[in-house]
Motif scaffolding. Structure first.
Motif, PDB file in Angstrom:
ATOM      1  N   VAL A 115       0.846  -1.205   0.000  1.00 20.60           N
ATOM      2  CA  VAL A 115       0.000   0.000   0.000  1.00 20.60           C
ATOM      3  C   VAL A 115       0.879   1.252   0.000  1.00 20.60           C
ATOM      4  CG1 VAL A 115      -1.667   1.317   1.344  1.00 20.60           C
ATOM      5  CG2 VAL A 115      -1.955  -1.145   1.073  1.00 20.60           C
ATOM      6  N   LEU A 116       1.925   1.253   0.809  1.00 17.58           N
ATOM      7  CA  LEU A 116       2.816   2.413   0.848  1.00 17.58           C
ATOM      8  C   LEU A 116       3.496   2.625  -0.506  1.00 17.58           C
ATOM      9  CD1 LEU A 116       4.492   1.956   4.366  1.00 17.58           C
ATOM     10  CD2 LEU A 116       2.694   3.571   3.718  1.00 17.58           C
ATOM     11  N   PHE A 117       4.008   1.556  -1.094  1.00 16.21           N
ATOM     12  CA  PHE A 117       4.660   1.664  -2.395  1.00 16.21           C
ATOM     13  C   PHE A 117       3.677   2.124  -3.465  1.00 16.21           C
ATOM     14  CE2 PHE A 117       7.891  -1.866  -1.158  1.00 16.21           C
ATOM     15  CZ  PHE A 117       8.552  -0.952  -0.346  1.00 16.21           C
ATOM     16  N   GLY A 118       2.514   1.463  -3.509  1.00 15.13           N
ATOM     17  CA  GLY A 118       1.542   1.755  -4.561  1.00 15.13           C
ATOM     18  C   GLY A 118       0.999   3.165  -4.486  1.00 15.13           C
ATOM     19  N   VAL A 119       0.609   3.605  -3.285  1.00 12.80           N
ATOM     20  CA  VAL A 119       0.067   4.955  -3.125  1.00 12.80           C
ATOM     21  C   VAL A 119       1.135   6.001  -3.402  1.00 12.80           C
ATOM     22  CG1 VAL A 119      -0.935   6.571  -1.466  1.00 12.80           C
ATOM     23  CG2 VAL A 119      -1.709   4.195  -1.513  1.00 12.80           C
ATOM     24  N   ALA A 120       2.353   5.769  -2.928  1.00 11.21           N
ATOM     25  CA  ALA A 120       3.424   6.745  -3.146  1.00 11.21           C
ATOM     26  C   ALA A 120       3.735   6.909  -4.633  1.00 11.21           C
ATOM     27  CB  ALA A 120       4.682   6.314  -2.393  1.00 11.21           C
ATOM     28  N   ILE A 121       3.824   5.799  -5.348  1.00 14.15           N
ATOM     29  CA  ILE A 121       4.121   5.876  -6.792  1.00 14.15           C
ATOM     30  C   ILE A 121       2.990   6.564  -7.538  1.00 14.15           C
ATOM     31  CG2 ILE A 121       4.409   4.478  -8.876  1.00 14.15           C
ATOM     32  CD1 ILE A 121       5.933   2.461  -7.174  1.00 14.15           C
ATOM     33  N   ALA A 122       1.731   6.180  -7.251  1.00 16.51           N
ATOM     34  CA  ALA A 122       0.592   6.779  -7.951  1.00 16.51           C
ATOM     35  C   ALA A 122       0.472   8.269  -7.638  1.00 16.51           C
ATOM     36  CB  ALA A 122      -0.689   6.051  -7.565  1.00 16.51           C
ATOM     37  N   THR A 126       1.269  11.389 -10.501  1.00 16.26           N
ATOM     38  CA  THR A 126       0.240  12.337 -10.936  1.00 16.26           C
ATOM     39  C   THR A 126       0.450  13.739 -10.359  1.00 16.26           C
ATOM     40  OG1 THR A 126      -1.163  11.563  -9.103  1.00 16.26           O
ATOM     41  CG2 THR A 126      -1.497  10.555 -11.275  1.00 16.26           C
ATOM     42  N   TYR A 127       1.342  13.861  -9.373  1.00 12.18           N
ATOM     43  CA  TYR A 127       1.541  15.162  -8.731  1.00 12.18           C
ATOM     44  C   TYR A 127       2.720  15.931  -9.335  1.00 12.18           C
ATOM     45  CZ  TYR A 127       2.175  18.673  -5.074  1.00 12.18           C
ATOM     46  OH  TYR A 127       2.299  19.854  -4.395  1.00 12.18           O
ATOM     47  N   ALA A 134       7.690  11.627 -14.028  1.00 10.93           N
ATOM     48  CA  ALA A 134       6.371  11.012 -14.180  1.00 10.93           C
ATOM     49  C   ALA A 134       6.444   9.777 -15.083  1.00 10.93           C
ATOM     50  CB  ALA A 134       5.384  12.023 -14.750  1.00 10.93           C
ATOM     51  N   ASN A 135       7.182   9.883 -16.188  1.00 10.59           N
ATOM     52  CA  ASN A 135       7.320   8.729 -17.087  1.00 10.59           C
ATOM     53  C   ASN A 135       8.024   7.563 -16.395  1.00 10.59           C
ATOM     54  OD1 ASN A 135       6.064  10.076 -19.216  1.00 10.59           O
ATOM     55  ND2 ASN A 135       7.993  10.929 -19.977  1.00 10.59           N
ATOM     56  N   LEU A 136       9.039   7.886 -15.580  1.00  4.68           N
ATOM     57  CA  LEU A 136       9.749   6.841 -14.846  1.00  4.68           C
ATOM     58  C   LEU A 136       8.816   6.141 -13.864  1.00  4.68           C
ATOM     59  CD1 LEU A 136      12.353   5.379 -13.995  1.00  4.68           C
ATOM     60  CD2 LEU A 136      12.787   7.264 -12.406  1.00  4.68           C
ATOM     61  N   LEU A 137       8.026   6.926 -13.136  1.00  2.00           N
ATOM     62  CA  LEU A 137       7.106   6.340 -12.168  1.00  2.00           C
ATOM     63  C   LEU A 137       5.992   5.554 -12.852  1.00  2.00           C
ATOM     64  CD1 LEU A 137       6.834   9.344  -9.673  1.00  2.00           C
ATOM     65  CD2 LEU A 137       8.055   7.197  -9.322  1.00  2.00           C
ATOM     66  N   PHE A 138       5.531   6.038 -14.006  1.00  2.00           N
ATOM     67  CA  PHE A 138       4.502   5.307 -14.745  1.00  2.00           C
ATOM     68  C   PHE A 138       5.012   3.948 -15.231  1.00  2.00           C
ATOM     69  CE2 PHE A 138       2.341   9.519 -15.927  1.00  2.00           C
ATOM     70  CZ  PHE A 138       1.438   9.381 -14.885  1.00  2.00           C
ATOM     71  N   SER A 139       6.291   3.825 -15.475  1.00  2.00           N
ATOM     72  CA  SER A 139       6.852   2.575 -15.996  1.00  2.00           C
ATOM     73  C   SER A 139       7.134   1.543 -14.908  1.00  2.00           C
ATOM     74  CB  SER A 139       8.155   2.865 -16.744  1.00  2.00           C
ATOM     75  OG  SER A 139       9.148   3.372 -15.868  1.00  2.00           O
ATOM     76  N   VAL A 192       0.179  -3.512  -8.660  1.00  2.00           N
ATOM     77  CA  VAL A 192      -1.240  -3.509  -9.044  1.00  2.00           C
ATOM     78  C   VAL A 192      -1.953  -2.306  -8.441  1.00  2.00           C
ATOM     79  CG1 VAL A 192      -3.408  -4.772  -8.857  1.00  2.00           C
ATOM     80  CG2 VAL A 192      -1.297  -6.009  -9.325  1.00  2.00           C
ATOM     81  N   ILE A 193      -1.673  -2.025  -7.165  1.00  2.42           N
ATOM     82  CA  ILE A 193      -2.284  -0.857  -6.519  1.00  2.42           C
ATOM     83  C   ILE A 193      -1.883   0.415  -7.248  1.00  2.42           C
ATOM     84  CG2 ILE A 193      -2.338   0.519  -4.401  1.00  2.42           C
ATOM     85  CD1 ILE A 193      -1.943  -2.043  -2.832  1.00  2.42           C
ATOM     86  N   ALA A 194      -0.615   0.541  -7.594  1.00  2.45           N
ATOM     87  CA  ALA A 194      -0.133   1.743  -8.278  1.00  2.45           C
ATOM     88  C   ALA A 194      -0.797   1.907  -9.638  1.00  2.45           C
ATOM     89  CB  ALA A 194       1.386   1.687  -8.427  1.00  2.45           C
ATOM     90  N   GLN A 195      -0.947   0.812 -10.395  1.00  2.56           N
ATOM     91  CA  GLN A 195      -1.582   0.891 -11.709  1.00  2.56           C
ATOM     92  C   GLN A 195      -3.021   1.381 -11.609  1.00  2.56           C
ATOM     93  OE1 GLN A 195      -0.819  -3.128 -13.257  1.00  2.56           O
ATOM     94  NE2 GLN A 195       0.306  -2.209 -14.934  1.00  2.56           N
ATOM     95  N   VAL A 196      -3.788   0.746 -10.724  1.00  3.27           N
ATOM     96  CA  VAL A 196      -5.199   1.105 -10.597  1.00  3.27           C
ATOM     97  C   VAL A 196      -5.358   2.523 -10.063  1.00  3.27           C
ATOM     98  CG1 VAL A 196      -7.368   0.514  -9.453  1.00  3.27           C
ATOM     99  CG2 VAL A 196      -5.878  -1.294 -10.312  1.00  3.27           C
ATOM    100  N   LEU A 197      -4.601   2.864  -9.040  1.00  5.55           N
ATOM    101  CA  LEU A 197      -4.736   4.177  -8.415  1.00  5.55           C
ATOM    102  C   LEU A 197      -4.256   5.297  -9.332  1.00  5.55           C
ATOM    103  CD1 LEU A 197      -5.683   5.548  -5.850  1.00  5.55           C
ATOM    104  CD2 LEU A 197      -3.385   5.275  -4.900  1.00  5.55           C
ATOM    105  N   THR A 198      -3.226   5.051 -10.114  1.00  9.13           N
ATOM    106  CA  THR A 198      -2.750   6.065 -11.057  1.00  9.13           C
ATOM    107  C   THR A 198      -3.813   6.390 -12.099  1.00  9.13           C
ATOM    108  OG1 THR A 198      -0.445   5.378 -10.767  1.00  9.13           O
ATOM    109  CG2 THR A 198      -0.983   6.615 -12.758  1.00  9.13           C
ATOM    110  N   THR A 199      -4.394   5.345 -12.678  1.00  5.86           N
ATOM    111  CA  THR A 199      -5.445   5.553 -13.671  1.00  5.86           C
ATOM    112  C   THR A 199      -6.642   6.280 -13.069  1.00  5.86           C
ATOM    113  OG1 THR A 199      -4.764   3.526 -14.805  1.00  5.86           O
ATOM    114  CG2 THR A 199      -6.938   4.406 -15.339  1.00  5.86           C
TER     115      THR A 199
END
Length: 337
Positions: A115-122, A126-127, A134-139, A192-199
């Protein structure tokens, strides 16, 4: 609200019954004899006594018809009795609960890190206004999903245990032995959390209420933390069941790589020995955890967005109106003509 809860409870009961039935059918169709396998593994080359094998089969109910075995197993499971392990003679519930604390420690630590990794990356993706960052984090999330879990575990072992000697390589004694397995388990789950939360965050930040907040003078940090993150988290809660499944499936690999005596390791050894009662007990237990997590998420939804309950009732109302109209077309309300 009562109808909503009863509907979810009914769905949960159906999922548990389906998991039990499907696992029973698959295990029954296995070609080998688990009693013979258990006897051979403990016989040390001694010739097998067929009469003794028949007694063992009768003891575990394997000499009965499939329908009798299914009904007996189902009624016993409803009382919390999943039988006795063919390999060890230990009650299945005792075997699962003795292995559960190690897996719970690993799963909870891995989930927190995920959760910490996913929320932080997402959030950062986006921030930030730096395009390269941003491109690095999206990848990162697709990479985390694609990398095999066992490979990550082996790399972490080689680097932090064998070379740097920071963490223990194997075992499950002490919190230090949890760190590397938890990170291994958290990487695909956090991805998975990062992918869903980013979108979801990207879509929420383009919504009208966010533009209204900006127009009222809210800062970018306040808009993203107070307005966007709350609504964007709903799809992330939706995949809670998937995350639980990932953690349970990943624990089989992780506990094997790091030699941890947990439910995952118990599952692996029981599948290899075709210990049917233990395998079925683990399947039902995993399904129960899956159902309880999803039920908790469904009941938590209205606290995030009360419109979910209203939409549930509106859907029932629309279906009843459509049924009434199909039976008596003259009852159609003028407002809907």
């Amino acid at each position: 609200m009562t109808r909503y809860v009863l509907t979810r409870l009914g769905q949960a009961a159906l999922v548990l019954w389906a998991a039990f039935t499907i696992s029973f059918v698959i295990l029954f169709l296995l070609p080998s004899d688990p009693v013979s396998m258990a006897a051979e593994s403990s016989g040390q080359g001694v010739a097998l006594d067929q009469a003794a094998l028949e007694q063992l089969r009768a003891r575990y109910g394997l000499d009965q018809s499939v329908w009798v075995q299914y009904w007996t197993s189902l009624t016993n499971a409803l009382r919390g009795d999943f039988g006795t392990s063919i390999s060890t003679g230990q009650p299945v519930t005792d075997a699962i609960f003795s292995a559960l604390p190690s897996t719970l420690t690993l799963a909870i630590t891995g989930l927190v890190l995920a959760v910490l990794f996913g929320v932080a990356i997402a959030f950062l993706a986006t921030y930030t206004r730096r395009r390269w960052l941003a491109n690095l984090l999206f990848s990162l999330p697709p990479l985390g999903v694609a990398v095999p879990t066992f490979w990550v575990g082996l790399i972490l072992l080689q680097l932090f245990s064998f070379r740097l000697h920071i963490f223990p390589a194997f075992g499950d004694r002490g919190f230090a032995t949890v760190i590397l397995p938890a990170i291994t388990l958290a990487i695909p789950t956090g991805a998975v959390i990062a992918q869903v939360l980013t979108t979801s965050l990207q879509a929420t930040l383009r919504s009208p209420h966010v533009e209204t907040a900006y127009a009222k003078g809210a800062s970018r940090w306040r808009v993203q933390t107070r307005h966007a993150l709350r609504l964007a988290s709903i799809p992330a809660f939706t995949i809670a069941g998937v995350l639980v499944g990932t953690l349970l499936a990943g624990s089989v690999v992780v506990e094997t790589v790091f030699s941890r005596a947990g439910v995952g390791r118990l599952t692996q050894t029981s599948v290899m020995a075709q210990d049917i009662p233990v395998v079925q007990g683990v399947v039902v237990f995993a399904s129960l955890v899956f159902v309880l997590v999803n039920l908790a998420v469904d009941l938590f939804y209205p606290l995030i967005d009360p419109r979910i309950i209203q939409s549930h009732y509106d859907g029932d109302s629309l279906r009843s109106r459509a049924k009434s109209h199909s039976e008596n077309p003259t009852d159609l309300e003028p407002a809907h003509v």
